[in-house]
Scaffold this active site. Structure first.
Site, PDB file in Angstrom:
ATOM      1  N   TYR A 142       0.823  -1.219   0.000  1.00 15.81           N
ATOM      2  CA  TYR A 142       0.000   0.000   0.000  1.00 15.81           C
ATOM      3  C   TYR A 142       0.858   1.271   0.000  1.00 15.81           C
ATOM      4  O   TYR A 142       0.352   2.367  -0.216  1.00 15.81           O
ATOM      5  CB  TYR A 142      -0.946   0.028   1.206  1.00 15.81           C
ATOM      6  CG  TYR A 142      -2.029  -1.042   1.175  1.00 15.81           C
ATOM      7  CD1 TYR A 142      -2.399  -1.649  -0.019  1.00 15.81           C
ATOM      8  CD2 TYR A 142      -2.688  -1.433   2.327  1.00 15.81           C
ATOM      9  CE1 TYR A 142      -3.373  -2.624  -0.058  1.00 15.81           C
ATOM     10  CE2 TYR A 142      -3.667  -2.405   2.298  1.00 15.81           C
ATOM     11  CZ  TYR A 142      -4.000  -2.998   1.101  1.00 15.81           C
ATOM     12  OH  TYR A 142      -4.979  -3.964   1.069  1.00 15.81           O
ATOM     13  N   LYS A 192       3.690 -15.286   1.449  1.00 14.73           N
ATOM     14  CA  LYS A 192       3.701 -16.128   0.248  1.00 14.73           C
ATOM     15  C   LYS A 192       5.156 -16.323  -0.163  1.00 14.73           C
ATOM     16  O   LYS A 192       5.587 -15.873  -1.240  1.00 14.73           O
ATOM     17  CB  LYS A 192       2.889 -15.454  -0.872  1.00 14.73           C
ATOM     18  CG  LYS A 192       1.396 -15.388  -0.608  1.00 14.73           C
ATOM     19  CD  LYS A 192       0.651 -16.643  -1.004  1.00 14.73           C
ATOM     20  CE  LYS A 192       0.581 -16.790  -2.507  1.00 14.73           C
ATOM     21  NZ  LYS A 192      -0.037 -18.086  -2.884  1.00 14.73           N
ATOM     22  N   ASP A 224      -2.570 -17.920   1.455  1.00 14.29           N
ATOM     23  CA  ASP A 224      -3.788 -18.454   0.828  1.00 14.29           C
ATOM     24  C   ASP A 224      -4.294 -19.667   1.606  1.00 14.29           C
ATOM     25  O   ASP A 224      -5.496 -19.823   1.854  1.00 14.29           O
ATOM     26  CB  ASP A 224      -3.572 -18.776  -0.658  1.00 14.29           C
ATOM     27  CG  ASP A 224      -2.301 -19.578  -0.932  1.00 14.29           C
ATOM     28  OD1 ASP A 224      -1.449 -19.683  -0.026  1.00 14.29           O
ATOM     29  OD2 ASP A 224      -2.169 -20.104  -2.051  1.00 14.29           O
ATOM     30  N   ASP A 248      -4.969  -7.192   5.821  1.00 18.47           N
ATOM     31  CA  ASP A 248      -6.206  -6.478   5.525  1.00 18.47           C
ATOM     32  C   ASP A 248      -7.315  -7.492   5.248  1.00 18.47           C
ATOM     33  O   ASP A 248      -8.428  -7.429   5.791  1.00 18.47           O
ATOM     34  CB  ASP A 248      -5.954  -5.600   4.278  1.00 18.47           C
ATOM     35  CG  ASP A 248      -7.030  -4.571   4.055  1.00 18.47           C
ATOM     36  OD1 ASP A 248      -7.970  -4.514   4.871  1.00 18.47           O
ATOM     37  OD2 ASP A 248      -6.945  -3.833   3.061  1.00 18.47           O
ATOM     38  N   ASP A 252     -10.293  -9.314   8.097  1.00 22.95           N
ATOM     39  CA  ASP A 252     -11.737  -9.202   7.814  1.00 22.95           C
ATOM     40  C   ASP A 252     -12.394 -10.578   7.800  1.00 22.95           C
ATOM     41  O   ASP A 252     -13.505 -10.754   8.297  1.00 22.95           O
ATOM     42  CB  ASP A 252     -11.972  -8.511   6.463  1.00 22.95           C
ATOM     43  CG  ASP A 252     -12.041  -6.994   6.607  1.00 22.95           C
ATOM     44  OD1 ASP A 252     -11.704  -6.496   7.704  1.00 22.95           O
ATOM     45  OD2 ASP A 252     -12.425  -6.324   5.638  1.00 22.95           O
TER      46      ASP A 252
END
Ligand code: NAD
Length: 367
Positions: A142, A192, A224, A248, A252
Site C-alpha cells: 500500500y 507467500k 492463501d 487487511d 476481515d
C-alpha cells in the site's frame, strides 16, 4: 503521579453515540476502581472539516502525540463524499496512523458464546474462538514505490510495489511474539514465500526473531492456505502475524467468523514512548454507519471492547480489561441485544444507551 491520559476523538455519524457509552465506562473506572484518567476530547474527520476546513487540526495531531492513548469513534459520511481527496474525513485517520507510526494493528476475533449462532459458520467451529491477527500497518504494497498508472507501449500499466525492510518486519514480529507470550504462546506467520521475495525475507526475519522467544511455538503458513484454514478450523490459531495486504484481507475474514461489525474492536500500536507505553490508538472496526445515525440503534460494544484493549495494552490493567469483557459477556448471555444482533431467539432489544446501562450494571455487579 498524574493520571494516564486519553484523547477521545468521537468523529462522525455513530462515532459520538458509541463513544458516549465509552465515556460512561471510563468514568465508572474512576469512581469505582480508583482508576482515573485525564480525558480530553477533540474533533476528527468530517466534524473537524466542518470546524477547521481540515479533517485533523495540527493542534489535535500534536495532542495525539502527547497522550498515553487515543480512542477514536469513526469518520466519514455522505455529506463529505464529494470533498477533495486531500481533505476527506479518512485523511484525518490516515494522518494519525502515519504520524504516530502505528505499525502493528491488532484485530482480535473473539466469539462470545451467546452470539455463536450469528456466525455464518457452524456453531461448534466458532464457539469459544479467541484469536488475534497482527497486521503490519505502515508499509508493504500500500506504500511501496514505484506506484501509479503508467504508459507502456500502446497500453497503460498499473503498478504497486510490495516492499519490506528487515527492520519493518522485525518490529511487527516482535510485537506479535510479545502478544503470543501474553496469550497462548503460539504464533503463526503468514506470507507467500513460495512466490514472493518479500515473503522469503519475511519468513527469514520472523524465524530470526523467534530465537529471542524460545517459549513461543512458531509456525509458518502460506497466506492463501491461511485463509482456508481460518474458515475450516479457526481455533487452531492463537496469534497470527502477517503483512499489510494479507492482513487487511485475513483480519476481515477472521472478524466475520464472529458475527456483527458492531462487535469488533482494534488497536494500533507503535514504538514505546518515553514512559515505556506504546504509542497507541484504539478504534472499532466499523465506520460511521450513516444509515442508523441518530436513531439510538448503534451497538457500542466494538468501541467499548476497544477501550478494554486500551486497558490491557496501554495501561497494564489486564484484570480490569477481563472484568469489562466479562461484563459484556454477561449482558449478552442475559439476552440483551442492539438491533444489529437481533435474531429470532426472543432476545431483548435495547438502545445504544440501554446497552451502556446494562454493561455498567454488570460492572457494578462484578464488584
Ligand atoms: P459502516 O461500518 O459504517 O456500516 C456498514 C453496515 O454496518 C451498516 O449497515 C451499518 O449500519 C452497520 N454498522 C456498522 N457499525 C455498526 C454498529 N456499531 N452497530 C450497528 N450496526 C453497525 O461502513 P460503510 O457503510 O461502508 O461506511 C459508512 C461511512 O463510514 C463511509 O463514509 C466510510 O468511508 C466510513 N468508514 C469509516 C471507517 C473508520 O472510521 N474507521 C471504517 C469504515 C468506513
Amino acid at each position: 503521579m498524574s493520571n494516564p491520559s486519553i484523547l477521545i476523538l468521537p468523529g462522525d455519524g455513530i462515532g459520538p453515540e458509541v463513544m458516549a457509552q465509552v465515556t460512561r465506562i471510563i468514568d465508572w473506572y474512576g469512581n469505582k476502581r480508583e482508576l482515573a484518567f485525564d480525558v480530553s476530547t477533540d474533533l476528527v474527520g468530517g466534524a473537524a472539516y466542518d470546524a477547521h476546513g481540515v479533517p485533523l487540526h495540527d493542534d489535535t495531531m500534536a495532542r495525539a502525540m502527547e497522550v498515553d492513548a487515543v480512542l477514536l469513534g469513526a469518520v466519514g459520511g455522505p455529506k463529505y463524499d464529494d470533498l477533495d481527496f486531500s481533505v476527506k474525513p479518512e485523511r484525518g485517520l490516515l494522518r494519525l496512523r502515519k504520524e504516530m507510526d502505528l505499525f502493528s494493528n491488532l484485530r482480535p476475533a473473539q466469539c462470545f458464546d451467546a452470539l455463536a449462532d450469528f456466525s455464518s459458520l457452524k456453531k461448534d467451529i466458532v464457539a469459544g474462538l479467541d484469536i488475534m491477527i497482527v497486521r503490519e500497518l505502515t508499509s508493504g504494497v500500500y506504500f511501496g514505490e514505484p506506484r501509479g498508472i503508467f504508459n507502456e507501449g500502446n497500453e497503460r500499466v498499473g503498478i504497486n510495489t510490495q516492499r519490506y525492510t528487515e527492520s519493518e518486519i522485525e518490529r511487527v514480529a516482535r510485537s506479535a511474539f510479545d502478544l503470543a507470550m501474553a496469550r497462548g504462546k503460539k504464533l503463526c506467520s503468514m506470507e507467500k514465500a513460495n512466490v514472493m521475495e518479500s515473503g522469503v525475507l519475511w519468513r527469514e526475519v520472523v524465524t530470526r526473531v523467534h530465537a529471542d522467544y524460545p517459549e513461543v511455538e512458531l509456525s509458518h503458513m502460506y497466506a492463501d492456505n491461511g485463509a482456508m484454514q481460518l474458515v475450516r478450523a479457526p481455533k487452531q490459531f492463537d496469534v497470527i502475524v502477517t503483512d499489510n495486504l494479507f492482513g487487511d484481507i485475513l483480519s476481515d475474514v477472521a472478524a466475520m467468523l464472529t458475527g456483527s461489525l458492531g462487535m469488533l474492536p482494534s488497536a494500533s500500536l507503535g514504538a514505546p514512548m518515553d514512559n515505556g507505553r506504546p504509542r497507541a490508538m484504539y478504534e472499532p472496526v466499523h465506520g460511521s454507519a450513516p444509515d442508523i445515525t441518530g436513531q439510538s440503534k448503534a451497538n457500542p460494544i466494538a468501541c467499548i471492547l476497544s477501550f478494554a484493549m486500551a486497558l490491557r495494552y496501554s495501561f497494564d490493567q489486564g484484570a480490569e480489561a477481563d472484568r469489562l469483557e466479562a461484563a459484556i459477556e454477561t449482558v449478552l448471555a442475559d439476552g440483551l441485544r442492539t438491533a444489529d444482533l437481533l435474531g429470532d431467539d426472543g432476545a431483548t432489544p435495547v438502545s445504544t444507551s440501554g446497552m451502556g446501562d446494562a454493561i455498567l450494571a454488570a460492572l457494578d455487579a462484578s464488584l
